[in-house]
Design an enzyme around this catalytic site. Structure first.
Site, PDB file in Angstrom:
ATOM      1  N   ARG A  83      -3.985   5.691 -13.335  1.00  0.00           N
ATOM      2  CA  ARG A  83      -4.066   4.588 -12.373  1.00  0.00           C
ATOM      3  C   ARG A  83      -4.331   5.107 -10.964  1.00  0.00           C
ATOM      4  NH1 ARG A  83      -4.976   0.073 -12.306  1.00  0.00           N
ATOM      5  NH2 ARG A  83      -3.287  -0.683 -11.001  1.00  0.00           N
TER       6      ARG A  83
ATOM      7  N   ASN B 212       1.798  -4.735  -2.684  1.00  0.00           N
ATOM      8  CA  ASN B 212       0.892  -3.758  -3.283  1.00  0.00           C
ATOM      9  C   ASN B 212       1.446  -2.343  -3.158  1.00  0.00           C
ATOM     10  OD1 ASN B 212      -0.856  -5.917  -3.749  1.00  0.00           O
ATOM     11  ND2 ASN B 212      -1.840  -5.645  -1.762  1.00  0.00           N
TER      12      ASN B 212
ATOM     13  N   HIS C  75       7.334  -3.166  -3.339  1.00  0.00           N
ATOM     14  CA  HIS C  75       7.347  -2.649  -4.709  1.00  0.00           C
ATOM     15  C   HIS C  75       7.125  -1.151  -4.784  1.00  0.00           C
ATOM     16  CE1 HIS C  75       6.137  -6.980  -6.100  1.00  0.00           C
ATOM     17  NE2 HIS C  75       7.423  -6.871  -5.767  1.00  0.00           N
TER      18      HIS C  75
ATOM     19  N   ALA D  14     -10.049 -12.279   2.221  1.00  0.00           N
ATOM     20  CA  ALA D  14      -9.544 -11.695   3.470  1.00  0.00           C
ATOM     21  C   ALA D  14     -10.610 -10.897   4.204  1.00  0.00           C
ATOM     22  CB  ALA D  14      -8.339 -10.807   3.163  1.00  0.00           C
TER      23      ALA D  14
END
Length: 242
Positions: A71, A103, A120, A230
């Site tokens: 990842r 994020n 997180h 955004a």
């Protein structure tokens, strides 16, 4: 009344004493970061029970670390977009700008933001399961799977079943409760404590905006809604401070 803002609207950061940008998966998706949930999310392909919980790590730490290493390699090749850079630019010129993000990819920091609260955790940190030392690791591959003490290192992120860091939540709620401009970007904000953030901001009479391509479960809480990405909206929304 809730309405759809037009791109001609301009916000002037100097008109506000404290600004909070609350960002979620949609913000990063614009940079090519795969989402975890929703359509096309990685948990439709991988079972989180095998890769994203403490029990999976306890069973097979190397398997879990190899997955998260994979990842990281994806994140390594992604780049911050124009929206990230607008936020970082405002922060450089405004004394009270904070990013509160769900994020873990570090995109805000790569764009230049320094005041970032990561609810997180971060994919670029590792925590020792033995001595609890937390280390930064910005390499494409992990420098090591184990700590100097010999214990396994685990990603310093919130997995399924983990409790959020109480100190981090306390910092976030204090700043949000004292802001006068709260902008939610790319997140439904439907899960607590995020679900309470707009109301917390409103307790200080903050202007609350939502930037999202689609309506979210919490859209009704916002003063104004902006439909779009955004990277397109933020450069048009803010006047650059000279």
């Amino acid at each position: 009344m809730i309405g759809i803002l037009k791109s001609t609207l301009k916000l002037h950061p100097e008109d506000y004493t404290s600004i909070v940008f609350f960002t979620g998966a949609g913000m990063s998706a614009e940079s090519g970061v795969p989402t975890y949930r929703g359509k096309g999310g990685i948990w439709h392909k991988y079972r989180w029970e095998e890769y994203a919980c403490q029990e999976a790590f306890d069973r097979n730490p190397k398997k879990v670390l190899k997955f998260h290493e994979k990842r990281r390699k994806v994140l390594f090749d992604c780049q911050p977009h124009a929206g990230h850079h607008v936020i970082a630019d405002i922060e450089k010129r405004h004394p009270q700008v904070t990013v509160v993000t769900q994020n873990i990819d570090g995109m805000h920091q790569r764009a230049g933001s320094e005041k970032v609260i990561e609810l997180h955790g971060s994919a670029w940190r590792l925590r020792c399961t033995g001595c609890s030392v937390v280390t930064q690791d910005f390499n494409k591959s992990y420098k090591s799977y184990t700590c100097e003490c010999g214990s396994w290192l685990r990603p310093d992120i919130i997995w399924f079943g983990d409790m959020l860091n109480e100190n981090v939540i306390t910092r976030a709620t204090k700043i949000i409760g004292n802001c006068d401009l709260f902008i939610s970007i790319g997140t439904s904000g439907a899960v607590w404590p995020a679900a309470g953030f707009p109301q917390l901001a409103k307790s200080n009479e903050a202007l609350c905006l939502e930037i999202n391509p689609e309506l979210s479960e919490m859209s009704y809480l916002y003063d104004e809604l902006i439909r779009g990405k955004a990277g397109d909206i933020l450069p048009e929304l803010f006047e650059k401070i000279e």
